[in-house]
Motif scaffolding. Structure first.
Motif, PDB file in Angstrom:
ATOM      1  N   GLU A   8      -9.138  -1.601 -10.646  1.00 54.84           N
ATOM      2  CA  GLU A   8      -8.334  -1.204 -11.803  1.00 54.84           C
ATOM      3  C   GLU A   8      -9.222  -0.625 -12.903  1.00 54.84           C
ATOM      4  O   GLU A   8     -10.277  -1.178 -13.211  1.00 54.84           O
ATOM      5  CB  GLU A   8      -7.567  -2.418 -12.330  1.00 54.84           C
ATOM      6  CG  GLU A   8      -6.351  -2.077 -13.152  1.00 54.84           C
ATOM      7  CD  GLU A   8      -5.270  -1.376 -12.352  1.00 54.84           C
ATOM      8  OE1 GLU A   8      -4.624  -0.480 -12.913  1.00 54.84           O
ATOM      9  OE2 GLU A   8      -5.081  -1.708 -11.169  1.00 54.84           O
ATOM     10  N   TRP A  10       1.632  -0.189  -4.756  1.00 54.07           N
ATOM     11  CA  TRP A  10       0.342   0.148  -5.353  1.00 54.07           C
ATOM     12  C   TRP A  10      -0.315   1.304  -4.604  1.00 54.07           C
ATOM     13  O   TRP A  10      -1.473   1.249  -4.247  1.00 54.07           O
ATOM     14  CB  TRP A  10      -0.596  -1.060  -5.366  1.00 54.07           C
ATOM     15  CG  TRP A  10      -1.252  -1.210  -6.704  1.00 54.07           C
ATOM     16  CD1 TRP A  10      -2.335  -0.523  -7.163  1.00 54.07           C
ATOM     17  CD2 TRP A  10      -0.855  -2.083  -7.757  1.00 54.07           C
ATOM     18  NE1 TRP A  10      -2.640  -0.900  -8.432  1.00 54.07           N
ATOM     19  CE2 TRP A  10      -1.751  -1.880  -8.835  1.00 54.07           C
ATOM     20  CE3 TRP A  10       0.158  -3.010  -7.908  1.00 54.07           C
ATOM     21  CZ2 TRP A  10      -1.660  -2.579 -10.040  1.00 54.07           C
ATOM     22  CZ3 TRP A  10       0.245  -3.706  -9.094  1.00 54.07           C
ATOM     23  CH2 TRP A  10      -0.648  -3.496 -10.146  1.00 54.07           C
ATOM     24  N   HIS A  67      -3.339   4.169  -8.675  1.00 55.35           N
ATOM     25  CA  HIS A  67      -3.532   3.497  -9.951  1.00 55.35           C
ATOM     26  C   HIS A  67      -2.885   4.305 -11.060  1.00 55.35           C
ATOM     27  O   HIS A  67      -2.999   5.532 -11.097  1.00 55.35           O
ATOM     28  CB  HIS A  67      -5.025   3.304 -10.243  1.00 55.35           C
ATOM     29  CG  HIS A  67      -5.679   2.292  -9.355  1.00 55.35           C
ATOM     30  ND1 HIS A  67      -5.629   0.940  -9.614  1.00 55.35           N
ATOM     31  CD2 HIS A  67      -6.370   2.431  -8.199  1.00 55.35           C
ATOM     32  CE1 HIS A  67      -6.279   0.289  -8.649  1.00 55.35           C
ATOM     33  NE2 HIS A  67      -6.737   1.178  -7.791  1.00 55.35           N
ATOM     34  N   GLU A  99       7.445   3.698 -11.698  1.00 54.43           N
ATOM     35  CA  GLU A  99       6.293   3.227 -10.934  1.00 54.43           C
ATOM     36  C   GLU A  99       5.611   2.069 -11.654  1.00 54.43           C
ATOM     37  O   GLU A  99       5.282   1.047 -11.041  1.00 54.43           O
ATOM     38  CB  GLU A  99       5.297   4.374 -10.737  1.00 54.43           C
ATOM     39  CG  GLU A  99       4.047   3.944  -9.981  1.00 54.43           C
ATOM     40  CD  GLU A  99       2.847   4.802 -10.317  1.00 54.43           C
ATOM     41  OE1 GLU A  99       2.957   5.652 -11.226  1.00 54.43           O
ATOM     42  OE2 GLU A  99       1.806   4.627  -9.688  1.00 54.43           O
ATOM     43  N   LYS A 132       5.439  -2.114 -10.669  1.00 63.24           N
ATOM     44  CA  LYS A 132       4.203  -2.914 -10.574  1.00 63.24           C
ATOM     45  C   LYS A 132       4.285  -4.163 -11.451  1.00 63.24           C
ATOM     46  O   LYS A 132       3.888  -5.263 -11.029  1.00 63.24           O
ATOM     47  CB  LYS A 132       3.002  -2.056 -10.988  1.00 63.24           C
ATOM     48  CG  LYS A 132       2.636  -0.966 -10.001  1.00 63.24           C
ATOM     49  CD  LYS A 132       1.444  -0.170 -10.484  1.00 63.24           C
ATOM     50  CE  LYS A 132       1.051   0.896  -9.461  1.00 63.24           C
ATOM     51  NZ  LYS A 132      -0.100   1.706  -9.892  1.00 63.24           N
ATOM     52  N   VAL A 181      -7.080  -4.458  -5.407  1.00 62.36           N
ATOM     53  CA  VAL A 181      -6.684  -3.482  -6.419  1.00 62.36           C
ATOM     54  C   VAL A 181      -7.112  -3.938  -7.811  1.00 62.36           C
ATOM     55  O   VAL A 181      -7.363  -3.116  -8.703  1.00 62.36           O
ATOM     56  CB  VAL A 181      -5.159  -3.222  -6.384  1.00 62.36           C
ATOM     57  CG1 VAL A 181      -4.746  -2.667  -5.045  1.00 62.36           C
ATOM     58  CG2 VAL A 181      -4.367  -4.469  -6.716  1.00 62.36           C
ATOM     59  N   GLN A 193      -2.319  -8.815 -13.476  1.00 63.45           N
ATOM     60  CA  GLN A 193      -3.044  -9.204 -12.263  1.00 63.45           C
ATOM     61  C   GLN A 193      -3.730 -10.553 -12.445  1.00 63.45           C
ATOM     62  O   GLN A 193      -3.663 -11.422 -11.564  1.00 63.45           O
ATOM     63  CB  GLN A 193      -4.067  -8.119 -11.908  1.00 63.45           C
ATOM     64  CG  GLN A 193      -3.446  -6.809 -11.452  1.00 63.45           C
ATOM     65  CD  GLN A 193      -4.432  -5.663 -11.479  1.00 63.45           C
ATOM     66  OE1 GLN A 193      -5.494  -5.736 -12.098  1.00 63.45           O
ATOM     67  NE2 GLN A 193      -4.082  -4.578 -10.815  1.00 63.45           N
ATOM     68  N   ASP A 211       0.819  -1.226   0.000  1.00 64.63           N
ATOM     69  CA  ASP A 211       0.000   0.000   0.000  1.00 64.63           C
ATOM     70  C   ASP A 211       0.845   1.266   0.000  1.00 64.63           C
ATOM     71  O   ASP A 211       0.454   2.289  -0.566  1.00 64.63           O
ATOM     72  CB  ASP A 211      -0.939   0.009   1.209  1.00 64.63           C
ATOM     73  CG  ASP A 211      -2.012  -1.058   1.099  1.00 64.63           C
ATOM     74  OD1 ASP A 211      -2.400  -1.380  -0.036  1.00 64.63           O
ATOM     75  OD2 ASP A 211      -2.455  -1.575   2.147  1.00 64.63           O
TER      76      ASP A 211
END
Length: 619
Positions: free
Chosen positions: A519, A424, A427, A445, A449, A515, A529, A420
């Motif tokens: 999305e 992530w 978004h 960033e 991810k 998340v 994901q 957190d």
């Protein structure tokens, strides 16, 4: 007449040079050779054929000066000639050599900055004349000789080179590599020089320039180096601080990944199959992976780097937004190196004279543009590199050994604590899905991810350690599901060491599901994901695993994305259908939920059209 007399000594020199370097027919070209405008083609001919002059020391100085006035070479050939004369073993004045490099460096660094900031991909002689002339007159080969000379001298006669001289040599080589085609490839073909560069990484003051140059060279090297050939590799890695080790991972990523042969016609499936049969043993990448695993404490240090918390400093609330803007302006590697240099700048350096190498120059020029919060950017970039190395090791032949070590050093709980706050925290938008081997120019960033999701996918796929992605309460929930269904509890759940699982109120898998549901529709992160969650379900079908995800609304989310979200991405839709298949396999409760959601002719029609259109590959 005076001019003709002045040319006679030069003519004799050129005749001797032609006689020594080429066949008899070259003697007829002597008269042409003395013409200033023929110097460049003769040097090029000498480089490609071996006949004729190959370096500036073979050309009379007066000719160089005359041609320099016409061609405006900024005195570079003359400086290279002086560097050659003062760097010979019988006349090695290293202090004078360093002074000459100080004159050359600014001429090349200006072109290097232009190359990076103006996106000058595809170096051309007309765009970067200084670096081209420096290489043409033998400057690159001369710097390699200067750097490696201590390795050739007897132990008693070795003359210690100053750190500033080494840094200047490395920086000039790097600038020439990025601005002049073919230089990097030539250096990569000298395996002795490539391995020698690793020995320069022991010095913290020359580490940055060395690492940057090695990374570029290995990126074009046809044959992968073997890490075990690096002198004293174990001691070298042990000497790195955490920041250096993270930067070293950028180099390691090239040495442990299988070389991508691309779409070259020479590399057809038949050719690849023949090559695999010919090489029955492990590849060099696999051998390098084993070498790394045998270095004491290596994996533990990587786990600490991957899970290290970024210090919360003032002004970091807009950090990621600033990072996106910065990244759009400047090249990835240069940003990282400039920031690293600034972050490690020592206070006592302010009173000393710094070397005018290109990293220092770049840092000074960028300092005014650099937001305060950007000083922690290198931490995110380092985590990207570290996660990539761990991910590759997880997919190698030593997977079980790597799994055991990652569990022991609490990688997953550490990543759960960062989820957190860093991984992530918001978004991302405007991200385009890249292929597996496609070059990615994403922001740090986004890269973090993607590497994080790839790591989860590799970690969970067909391995009992996947249950480390849960916390103790969630593991108990799996046991309750099995008990209520009157089925045996999964043995891997029973055997999971509770001291190694995620802590806190939510495990890493649950956080990922949350998340995933939030999305945006257009986000390509849905692909990664879905792949990560699907890997948790792969292997022997587990009713408890399926129900754990069904209770969290995963099936309804998948169906919404397929039917109602108007998603157009083939890759994302395929990943959701794959996940749907694993989630519903042999599970009557999942089919009931499916029928409850797909309850109209319109929804059935959408599902059937996707399945029959060839967009989705069914299994």
């Amino acid at each position: 007449m005076g001019r003709a007399d002045g040319l006679r000594p030069q003519l004799s020199v050129v005749r001797e040079m032609a006689a020594a370097a080429g066949p008899p027919e070259l003697s007829s070209a002597v008269s042409r050779c003395v013409r200033p405008h023929n110097i460049v083609p003769r040097l090029q001919q000498g480089r490609y054929t071996g006949h004729g002059p190959t370096r500036v020391s073979q050309i009379p100085d007066s000719l160089l000066r005359e041609r320099d006035k016409i061609a405006k070479w900024n005195g570079i050939p003359h400086l290279v000639q002086k560097l050659y004369e003062n760097s010979q073993p019988n006349n090695d004045d290293l202090l004078l050599c360093q002074g000459i490099l100080k004159e050359i460096a600014p001429l090349l660094s200006m072109e290097a900055m232009a190359f990076v900031t103006e996106d000058g991909k595809g170096a051309q002689e007309s765009k970067f004349p200084n670096t081209h002339i420096f290489d043409l007159f033998g400057g690159v080969d001369l710097l390699v000789e200067i750097l490696m000379r201590p390795t050739l001298a007897p132990q008693k006669k070795k003359q210690k080179m100053s750190e500033d001289l080494i840094k200047d040599c490395l920086s000039i080589l790097y600038n020439t590599c990025i601005c002049t085609d073919g230089v990097t490839k030539r250096l990569s073909e000298r395996n002795d020089f490539v391995l020698f560069l690793f020995t320069l990484m022991t010095n913290k003051k020359t580490f940055l320039q060395t690492a940057t140059l090695i990374e570029d060279i290995l990126g074009v090297k046809k044959e992968m180096i073997q890490l075990e050939d690096i002198p004293n590799l174990t001691n070298l890695v042990a000497s790195f601080d955490q920041q250096q080790l993270a930067n070293f991972c950028r180099i390691l990523s090239v040495t442990i990944s299988e070389l991508d042969t691309g779409n070259d016609d020479k590399h057809t499936l038949l050719a690849k199959n023949a090559q695999q049969k010919k090489v029955a043993g492990p590849s060099r990448a696999e051998i390098n992976q084993v070498t790394l695993l045998n270095i004491p404490g290596f994996i533990e240090r990587l786990c600490k780097l991957a899970t290290r918390k970024v210090s919360e400093t003032a002004g970091t609330s807009n950090f990621l937004q600033e990072l996106e803007e910065w990244y759009a302006w400047l090249d990835n590697a240069l940003v990282l190196n400039a920031l690293m240099h600034m972050a490690t700048e020592e206070t006592d350096q302010s009173s000393s004279t710094e070397s005018a190498d290109e990293s220092v120059l770049a840092a000074s020029q960028l300092r005014s543009r650099l937001p305060q919060s950007m000083k922690i950017m290198h931490e995110i970039m380092y985590k990207v590199e570290v996660l990539y190395v761990l991910c590759v090791l997880l997919m190698g032949r030593q997977r079980n050994q790597v799994h055991k070590m990652l569990a022991e050093f609490c990688l997953i709980p550490g990543l759960n604590n960062l989820f957190d706050k860093l991984i992530w925290r918001k978004h991302s938008t405007n991200h385009v899905l890249h292929g597996q081997n496609q070059i990615c120019d994403c922001s740090p960033e986004i890269s973090l991810k993607i590497q994080f999701l790839r790591l989860l996918q590799s970690f969970s796929d067909h391995h009992e350690n996947k249950y480390l992605l849960l916390n103790s309460q969630e593991l108990n929930e799996l046991s309750v599901i099995s008990l209520r269904a009157n089925i045996p509890e999964v043995e891997a759940v029973v055997n999971t060491d509770r001291s190694l699982v995620c802590d806190g109120k939510k495990g890493l898998l649950t956080r990922l599901l949350q998340v995933m549901k939030k999305e945006p529709v257009e986000s390509s992160f849905r692909f990664w994901q879905a792949r990560a969650v699907e890997s948790f379900l792969r292997g022997v079908t587990s009713y408890a695993d399926q129900m754990f995800l069904l209770k969290r609304g995963l099936l309804e989310h998948i169906l919404f994305c397929i039917i109602d979200s108007e998603c157009k991405s083939r890759d994302v839709l395929q990943s959701y259908f794959d996940l749907l298949g694993e989630l519903m396999k042999f599970n009557i409760d999942a089919f009931r939920r499916f029928n409850k959601y797909v309850n109209t002719e319109e929804k059935v029609s959408v599902m059937c059209s996707l399945l029959c259109s060839g967009l989705i590959i069914t299994r």
